[in-house]
Enzyme design. Structure first.
Site, PDB file in Angstrom:
ATOM      1  N   TRP A   1      44.225  33.899  42.453  1.00 17.22           N
ATOM      2  CA  TRP A   1      43.690  34.008  43.819  1.00 17.22           C
ATOM      3  C   TRP A   1      43.922  32.704  44.582  1.00 17.22           C
ATOM      4  O   TRP A   1      44.193  32.715  45.782  1.00 17.22           O
ATOM      5  CB  TRP A   1      42.200  34.333  43.765  1.00 17.22           C
ATOM      6  CG  TRP A   1      41.556  34.367  45.129  1.00 17.22           C
ATOM      7  CD1 TRP A   1      41.512  35.414  46.003  1.00 17.22           C
ATOM      8  CD2 TRP A   1      40.868  33.280  45.780  1.00 17.22           C
ATOM      9  NE1 TRP A   1      40.839  35.050  47.152  1.00 17.22           N
ATOM     10  CE2 TRP A   1      40.446  33.755  47.038  1.00 17.22           C
ATOM     11  CE3 TRP A   1      40.580  31.962  45.419  1.00 17.22           C
ATOM     12  CZ2 TRP A   1      39.735  32.948  47.932  1.00 17.22           C
ATOM     13  CZ3 TRP A   1      39.879  31.162  46.300  1.00 17.22           C
ATOM     14  CH2 TRP A   1      39.471  31.657  47.544  1.00 17.22           C
ATOM     15  N   HIS A   2      43.818  31.569  43.875  1.00 17.63           N
ATOM     16  CA  HIS A   2      43.977  30.292  44.566  1.00 17.63           C
ATOM     17  C   HIS A   2      45.406  30.069  45.035  1.00 17.63           C
ATOM     18  O   HIS A   2      45.632  29.300  45.979  1.00 17.63           O
ATOM     19  CB  HIS A   2      43.546  29.138  43.652  1.00 17.63           C
ATOM     20  CG  HIS A   2      42.062  28.954  43.586  1.00 17.63           C
ATOM     21  ND1 HIS A   2      41.278  29.668  42.704  1.00 17.63           N
ATOM     22  CD2 HIS A   2      41.216  28.171  44.295  1.00 17.63           C
ATOM     23  CE1 HIS A   2      40.007  29.303  42.876  1.00 17.63           C
ATOM     24  NE2 HIS A   2      39.939  28.411  43.834  1.00 17.63           N
ATOM     25  N   GLY A   3      46.373  30.664  44.384  1.00 18.09           N
ATOM     26  CA  GLY A   3      47.744  30.455  44.834  1.00 18.09           C
ATOM     27  C   GLY A   3      48.740  31.219  43.997  1.00 18.09           C
ATOM     28  O   GLY A   3      48.483  31.535  42.827  1.00 18.09           O
TER      29      GLY A   3
ATOM     30  N   GLY B   1      41.107  34.592  38.960  1.00 13.36           N
ATOM     31  CA  GLY B   1      40.610  33.527  39.833  1.00 13.36           C
ATOM     32  C   GLY B   1      41.658  32.465  40.085  1.00 13.36           C
ATOM     33  O   GLY B   1      41.803  31.961  41.202  1.00 13.36           O
TER      34      GLY B   1
END
Length: 502
Positions: free
Chosen positions: A345-347, A342
């Protein structure tokens, strides 16, 4: 050795074209949205349902292509590939000697490969160069807008098709499911089964005065949150994170709380505007935000923050890994793996991964704490949860480890604690809130951030207000005040939503 932190994000921020048709832009509010709305109901009201859907798809692709028309081919190719794969899986057949499950895994892997190429190539190159001493040049690949969101949404569709939870044989319906513009750019990450039945109802092709009123109310509230609150807090957080070299105690706390407030109002504002825009078309998006800063533990926080992403991580990563079923150590490993993914996924950056790891660790600690049977008083539970989230956001926001340490060392008082006499005189402090570098700026940031935090706890979230919405004078006045305030603020600048970068 310190690994490269965010090579992709930094390049992306500098090089990405700034032609995005934002929800908080005049062209969206006064041209795109009214024209799309009027033509859709003109067609739908005259029983041209398929044409109305086609119009909505074309309008949504125009909305997406406004950023960069050359990437329309990417999203159309992704649509065709996943629709074809989903149709094959729905019929329960494999392809080229592959079983259904193997074909599903290949389709999911293809989506991940596409996302990985655009989002993580430079991140991998930069870290390989540091670890192996190579000098492979960065590719400076620009991340296409919304790729992370529509990729996850289509992965969910592929898996659901394999599980027999959804089926779609009409490409136009599938294209509408993915591209519907209110949720295309930054979510929520919706399921096919919760969206398409709404588009198939004939009564949803007819204007609803109540939905229009509620939609405009939500859109105005969201616009106010974004332009008046989030962008104001953003100026302060940027000043602390990116411009100052050393942060004193109060300035550091003001900086971190400003970003905590900025992210809250930015994402909450986006969710309100997306939900409001969809409601104009009689479509109800799933709840994606529910006053997360009122959470009393970290598990509660993730049930309130970016709810549809949490749902995706639970249903398509955590449970397939084994979920809660295979003993405490395995559960802890599953939680940590899910949150590391997770974070990534954000960066494409180690600070994002570390942020995810912090939340994974907190959830494991929370599970152990629950096993003791002990409870904290509500105020203490909220205090611990909020400040953990606030500190973790420092890593989420910082572009380098040094930036994160700069803010955290200030918050710990390592750079000194200066108490101004006017700290106790809020009324005199607030009017001086500027970025002039004067001492009162420090106090202004601290007090405004503190007042913002208190407001978040005491004031109802706009989605709660939607439930009690009535088209009366009170709500009309509130809608008008928010809309006018936001439109006046937009005269000075239009800024992107933070989640557009993910």
């Amino acid at each position: 050795m310190i690994l490269a932190t965010r090579p992709v994000t930094d390049e992306f921020q500098r090089d990405r074209p700034r032609r995005t048709m934002l929800f908080n832009s005049y062209i969206f509010i006064f041209l795109f949205l009214p024209i799309t709305f009027a033509v859709y109901f003109l067609l739908g009201g005259n029983r041209h349902a398929q044409t109305a859907k086609a119009w909505l798809v074309v309008a949504s692709l125009f909305f997406y292509g406004w950023w960069n028309p050359s990437y329309l081919g990417l999203i159309l190719g992704s649509l065709l590939f996943n629709f074809t794969a989903g149709s094959i899986l729905t019929r329960g057949r494999g392809v080229a000697g592959l079983s259904c499950k193997a074909f599903m895994l290949v389709a999911v892997a293809a989506n991940i490969a596409l996302l990985g190429y655009f989002k993580y190539t430079d991140f991998l190159i930069a870290n390989s160069n540091q670890l192996l001493g190579t000098s492979i040049p960065l590719q400076n690949i620009v991340l296409p807008l919304a790729l992370s969101f529509f990729t996850f949404q289509q992965i969910a569709y592929i898996v659901d098709s394999h599980r027999g939870l959804t089926r779609e044989y009409d490409f136009l319906n599938y294209a509408l499911f993915v591209t519907f513009f209110p949720q295309l750019i930054a979510g929520p990450i919706v399921h096919h089964s919760e969206m398409m039945p709404q588009f198939s109802k004939a009564r949803n092709m007819v204007l609803s005065q109540r939905n229009i009123a509620a939609g405009l109310f939500l859109f105005a509230i969201g616009l106010f949150k974004k332009t008046v609150l989030a962008d104001t807090f953003g100026v302060w957080s940027t000043f602390g994170f990116d411009e100052l070299q050393v942060l004193s105690f109060f300035r550091a706390w003001g900086t971190s709380l400003s970003y905590t407030m900025q992210l809250y109002f930015d994402f909450s504002g986006y969710v309100d505007m997306a939900t409001g825009a969809a409601l104009l078309f009689n479509i109800r998006l799933p709840m994606n935000f529910n006053s997360p800063y009122r959470a009393l533990d970290i598990q509660d926080f993730w049930r309130r923050w970016h709810i549809t992403l949490s749902r995706f991580l639970r249903d398509y990563i955590y449970i397939p890994l084994g979920g809660n079923r295979k003993g405490s150590l395995r559960v802890a490993a599953n939680i940590m793996t899910t949150f590391l993914i997770g974070g990534l996924w954000h960066g494409a950056g180690w600070t994002f991964v570390f942020w995810g790891g912090l939340h994974g660790a907190a959830l494991i600690v929370h599970r152990l704490w629950k096993m003791t049977g002990q409870t904290l008083p509500r105020w203490a539970a909220w205090f611990v949860t909020f400040h953990f989230v606030n500190v973790a956001w420092v890593f989420f926001r910082a572009t380098t480890w040094d930036d994160a340490m700069k803010v955290l060392s200030g918050m710990c008082g390592f750079n000194g604690v200066t108490v101004y006499r006017s700290l106790y005189r809020v009324a005199e402090v607030l009017p001086f809130v500027t970025n002039s570098g004067e001492p009162l700026v420090v106090l202004g940031q601290f007090w405004v951030a503190a007042i913002g935090a208190i407001t978040l706890i005491a004031w109802r979230d706009s989605l709660e207000l939607r439930r009690s919405f009535r088209p009366n004078r009170r709500y009309t006045t509130l809608t008008s005040v928010c809309a006018v305030s936001a439109l006046l603020t937009m005269q000075t600048a239009v800024s992107e939503f933070l989640y557009f970068n993910f």
